[in-house]
Design a protein around this motif. Structure first.
Motif, short mmCIF file in Angstrom:
data_model
loop_
_atom_site.label_atom_id
_atom_site.label_comp_id
_atom_site.label_asym_id
_atom_site.label_seq_id
_atom_site.Cartn_x
_atom_site.Cartn_y
_atom_site.Cartn_z
N GLU A 4 3.58 17.89 -28.48
CA GLU A 4 4.74 18.39 -27.51
C GLU A 4 5.87 17.08 -27.50
O GLU A 4 5.35 17.01 -27.52
N ALA A 5 7.05 18.17 -27.53
CA ALA A 5 8.24 17.32 -27.23
C ALA A 5 9.16 16.91 -25.90
O ALA A 5 8.31 17.95 -24.68
N SER A 6 8.95 15.55 -25.26
CA SER A 6 9.38 15.37 -24.14
C SER A 6 10.39 14.05 -24.12
O SER A 6 10.88 13.89 -25.46
N LYS A 7 10.64 14.77 -23.12
CA LYS A 7 12.07 13.08 -22.73
C LYS A 7 11.21 11.51 -22.41
O LYS A 7 10.40 11.76 -21.51
N HIS A 8 11.44 10.53 -22.77
CA HIS A 8 10.99 9.72 -22.38
C HIS A 8 12.18 8.52 -22.46
O HIS A 8 13.52 8.96 -22.76
N SER A 14 16.76 6.52 -20.64
CA SER A 14 16.65 7.39 -21.16
C SER A 14 16.85 7.43 -23.03
O SER A 14 17.88 6.95 -23.70
N LEU A 15 16.22 7.59 -23.78
CA LEU A 15 15.90 7.43 -25.33
C LEU A 15 16.59 8.71 -25.66
O LEU A 15 16.62 9.72 -25.22
N VAL A 16 17.71 8.63 -26.07
CA VAL A 16 18.79 9.75 -26.52
C VAL A 16 19.02 9.57 -28.30
O VAL A 16 19.20 7.87 -28.79
N CYS A 17 19.14 10.19 -29.17
CA CYS A 17 18.72 9.94 -30.91
C CYS A 17 20.25 9.80 -31.14
O CYS A 17 21.14 10.22 -30.14
N PRO A 18 20.75 8.41 -31.83
CA PRO A 18 21.98 8.97 -32.10
C PRO A 18 22.37 9.50 -33.20
O PRO A 18 23.85 9.04 -33.11
N ASP A 23 17.47 14.99 -27.13
CA ASP A 23 16.67 14.24 -25.85
C ASP A 23 15.56 14.06 -25.56
O ASP A 23 14.81 13.77 -24.99
N GLU A 24 14.89 15.05 -26.30
CA GLU A 24 13.52 14.98 -26.65
C GLU A 24 12.66 14.61 -28.07
O GLU A 24 13.26 15.31 -29.47
N PHE A 25 11.49 13.86 -27.84
CA PHE A 25 10.75 13.21 -28.52
C PHE A 25 9.98 12.91 -28.73
O PHE A 25 9.02 13.59 -27.81
N TRP A 26 8.79 13.39 -29.60
CA TRP A 26 7.19 13.32 -29.98
C TRP A 26 6.82 12.26 -30.26
O TRP A 26 8.10 11.64 -31.14
N ALA A 49 2.81 0.05 -34.24
CA ALA A 49 3.87 0.42 -33.28
C ALA A 49 3.94 1.41 -32.96
O ALA A 49 3.53 2.31 -33.39
N LYS A 50 4.34 1.80 -32.10
CA LYS A 50 4.30 3.71 -31.02
C LYS A 50 6.05 4.06 -31.66
O LYS A 50 7.09 3.25 -31.59
N ASN A 51 5.93 4.88 -32.41
CA ASN A 51 7.70 5.58 -32.34
C ASN A 51 7.68 7.22 -31.94
O ASN A 51 6.72 7.51 -31.19
N TYR A 52 9.15 7.33 -31.85
CA TYR A 52 9.80 8.57 -31.23
C TYR A 52 10.01 9.14 -31.88
O TYR A 52 11.78 8.33 -32.53
N VAL A 53 10.30 10.76 -32.29
CA VAL A 53 10.63 11.12 -33.56
C VAL A 53 10.62 12.39 -33.08
O VAL A 53 10.67 13.20 -31.64
N CYS A 54 12.35 12.60 -32.69
CA CYS A 54 13.52 12.94 -32.80
C CYS A 54 12.65 14.90 -32.82
O CYS A 54 12.79 15.26 -34.27
N ASN A 55 12.72 15.38 -32.38
CA ASN A 55 12.12 16.52 -32.17
C ASN A 55 13.00 17.73 -32.68
O ASN A 55 12.97 18.90 -33.81
N GLN A 56 14.54 17.37 -32.66
CA GLN A 56 15.94 18.19 -33.52
C GLN A 56 15.70 17.44 -35.17
O GLN A 56 16.42 18.28 -36.03
#
Length: 66
Positions: A4-8, A14-18, A23-26, A49-56
């Motif tokens: 499930e993707a969520s905001k972090h 706030s994490l936002v995809c460049p 703004d939702e990542f898994w 390493a912890k990865n945050y993957v853009c859900n879009q």
């Protein structure tokens, strides 16, 4: 496996995809393999390493604890 993707937030921001401004990542963890450890069969001893993957769009942030 579906995650499930969520905001972090990272360090209070706030994490936002460049790439796509989404703004939702898994999350997942990835081993930071080194040639020496891999050669000796000690991949398990490498840092993760912890990865945050853009859900879009799939862009991946990598964060490694110091």
């Amino acid at each position: 496996m579906t995650q499930e993707a969520s905001k972090h937030e990272i360090m209070g921001k706030s994490l936002v995809c460049p790439v796509c401004d989404h703004d939702e990542f898994w999350t997942r963890e990835t081993l930071m393999n080194t040639a020496g450890a891999s050669f000796l069969g000690f991949d398990w001893a490498n840092k993760a390493a912890k990865n945050y993957v853009c859900n879009q769009c799939g862009y991946v942030f990598w964060f490694l604890k110091k």
